[in-house]
Design an enzyme around this catalytic site. Structure first.
Site, PDB file in Angstrom:
ATOM      1  CD  GLU A 106     -11.531   6.334   5.415  1.00  0.00           C
ATOM      2  OE1 GLU A 106     -11.094   5.217   5.704  1.00  0.00           O
ATOM      3  OE2 GLU A 106     -10.848   7.203   4.845  1.00  0.00           O
TER       4      GLU A 106
ATOM      5  NE  ARG B 190      -2.400   1.182   3.577  1.00  0.00           N
ATOM      6  CZ  ARG B 190      -3.098   1.065   4.707  1.00  0.00           C
ATOM      7  NH1 ARG B 190      -4.402   0.862   4.663  1.00  0.00           N
ATOM      8  NH2 ARG B 190      -2.504   1.145   5.871  1.00  0.00           N
TER       9      ARG B 190
ATOM     10  CE  LYS C  81      -2.142   4.668   7.080  1.00  0.00           C
ATOM     11  NZ  LYS C  81      -3.248   5.363   7.744  1.00  0.00           N
TER      12      LYS C  81
HETATM   13  N1  PMP Z   1      -9.103   4.921   7.358  1.00  0.00           N
HETATM   14  C1  PMP Z   1      -8.199   5.853   7.677  1.00  0.00           C
HETATM   15  C2  PMP Z   1      -8.472   7.266   7.334  1.00  0.00           C
HETATM   16  C3  PMP Z   1      -7.012   5.494   8.331  1.00  0.00           C
HETATM   17  O1  PMP Z   1      -6.110   6.410   8.640  1.00  0.00           O
HETATM   18  C4  PMP Z   1      -6.796   4.131   8.662  1.00  0.00           C
HETATM   19  C5  PMP Z   1      -5.521   3.705   9.313  1.00  0.00           C
HETATM   20  N2  PMP Z   1      -5.443   4.103  10.668  1.00  0.00           N
HETATM   21  C6  PMP Z   1      -7.787   3.201   8.335  1.00  0.00           C
HETATM   22  C7  PMP Z   1      -8.921   3.625   7.663  1.00  0.00           C
HETATM   23  C8  PMP Z   1      -7.628   1.762   8.651  1.00  0.00           C
HETATM   24  O2  PMP Z   1      -6.650   1.174   7.819  1.00  0.00           O
HETATM   25  P1  PMP Z   1      -5.756  -0.032   8.281  1.00  0.00           P
HETATM   26  O3  PMP Z   1      -6.674  -1.148   8.601  1.00  0.00           O
HETATM   27  O4  PMP Z   1      -4.872  -0.309   7.121  1.00  0.00           O
HETATM   28  O5  PMP Z   1      -4.993   0.433   9.475  1.00  0.00           O
END
Ligand code: PMP
Length: 288
Positions: A182, A50, A149
């Site tokens: 989200e 990622r 990210k």
């Molecule tokens: N959405 C956002 C905005 C995030 O920053 C994160 C990570 N903290 C997630 C979802 C969850 O992603 P992951 O399961 O890869 O940590």
């Protein structure tokens, strides 16, 4: 704690980067949040993949191979005798001029920090949490795509501030069309009958690593897993709701915008996914 910066380890107080780094000046960079459990780094390959997707999207050339990045992460864990904890992997655009042109930044910096993380109180994992929808909408996918990210987290921070003002720990962010995207640092799921549903990336969600693990577990346990656009109405009328993230793991949601979700207690599907996730984290991963 020792911090890795560009191939060397520094004591915490000495771990510094330039004020001319565009990561600082413009939020120009990318990151990953990763967890170590029981002497292993969970889903390291997926996090690094990622990271490269994020880099691709912002035209940042990471000056190391994925294998070298993986080694830097594992070496940092070893240097700190870390068996359990949180790992922050950051790639900044690097030192440039006071203009925003990234072409002036010749050397991206790679940083690995290890530490502890506890996002939510233990009580919430048992009894579930309350969340609210906030006014700040998710960044548009054709502006700064939330799938990247990036170090530019102001969109999420504004929503987090609004959640804090409302007296809750996490916020639901809608996209500009009004669909659920989200939360500020977590993906969101609902359970409706035998369906396990989460918004698609096109709604403004991050391609969460925990999200992926949970979707796989859902399929393995015979749930129908889908990624439809969801509205607040869908959330309010779900049987169960929970959030996923590397830091948060899986956390039940029992109230949204004042509406009780399902029975008002963490549901059976959520509880069994939490258990499945815990056993996966304890038993798989890249050995440190
Ligand atoms: N959405 C956002 C905005 C995030 O920053 C994160 C990570 N903290 C997630 C979802 C969850 O992603 P992951 O399961 O890869 O940590």
């Amino acid at each position: 704690m020792k911090v890795y910066i560009d191939g060397k380890f520094y004591a915490e107080g000495e771990a510094k980067i330039s004020v001319f780094d565009h990561g600082l000046l413009y939020g120009d960079g990318i990151f990953e949040g990763i967890r170590a459990y029981n002497g292993r780094v969970f889903r390291l390959k997926e996090h690094i993949e990622r990271l490269y997707y994020s880099a691709k999207a912002i035209l940042l050339t990471i000056p190391m191979t994925p294998a070298e990045i993986a080694k830097a992460v594992l070496d940092t864990c070893r240097e700190n005798n870390l068996r359990e904890g949180y790992i922050r992997l950051v790639v900044t655009r690097g030192v440039g001029t006071l203009g925003l042109n990234p072409n002036r930044c010749k050397n991206p910096s790679i940083i690995v920090i290890v530490g502890k993380i506890q996002l939510y109180p233990e009580e919430m994992y048992k009894n579930g949490m309350e969340i609210v929808t906030v006014p700040t909408t998710r960044n548009l996918v054709n502006a700064v795509n939330p799938a990247i990210k990036s170090l530019n987290y102001l969109n999420n921070i504004l929503a987090k501030i609004e959640a804090n003002i409302a007296g809750v720990e996490e916020a639901i962010m809608l996209n500009s069309e009004g669909f659920v995207a989200e939360c500020t640092g977590d993906n969101i799921f609902i359970v409706k009958g035998r369906q396990l549903l989460t918004p698609p990336l096109s709604a403004g969600a991050l391609y969460g690593i925990t999200r992926g693990v949970v979707m796989d577990m859902g399929r393995d346990t015979g749930l129908q897993v889908g990624e439809p656009n969801l509205t607040r109405y869908d959330l309010f009328n779900a049987d169960e709701c929970f959030l996923t993230g590397t830091g948060a793991e899986l956390i039940p949601v029992v109230k949204i915008d004042g509406r009780q979700i399902g029975t008002g207690e963490p549901g059976a599907v959520t509880r069994s996914l939490i258990e499945g996730y815990r056993s996966l984290t304890q038993s798989s991963g890249e050995p440190i």
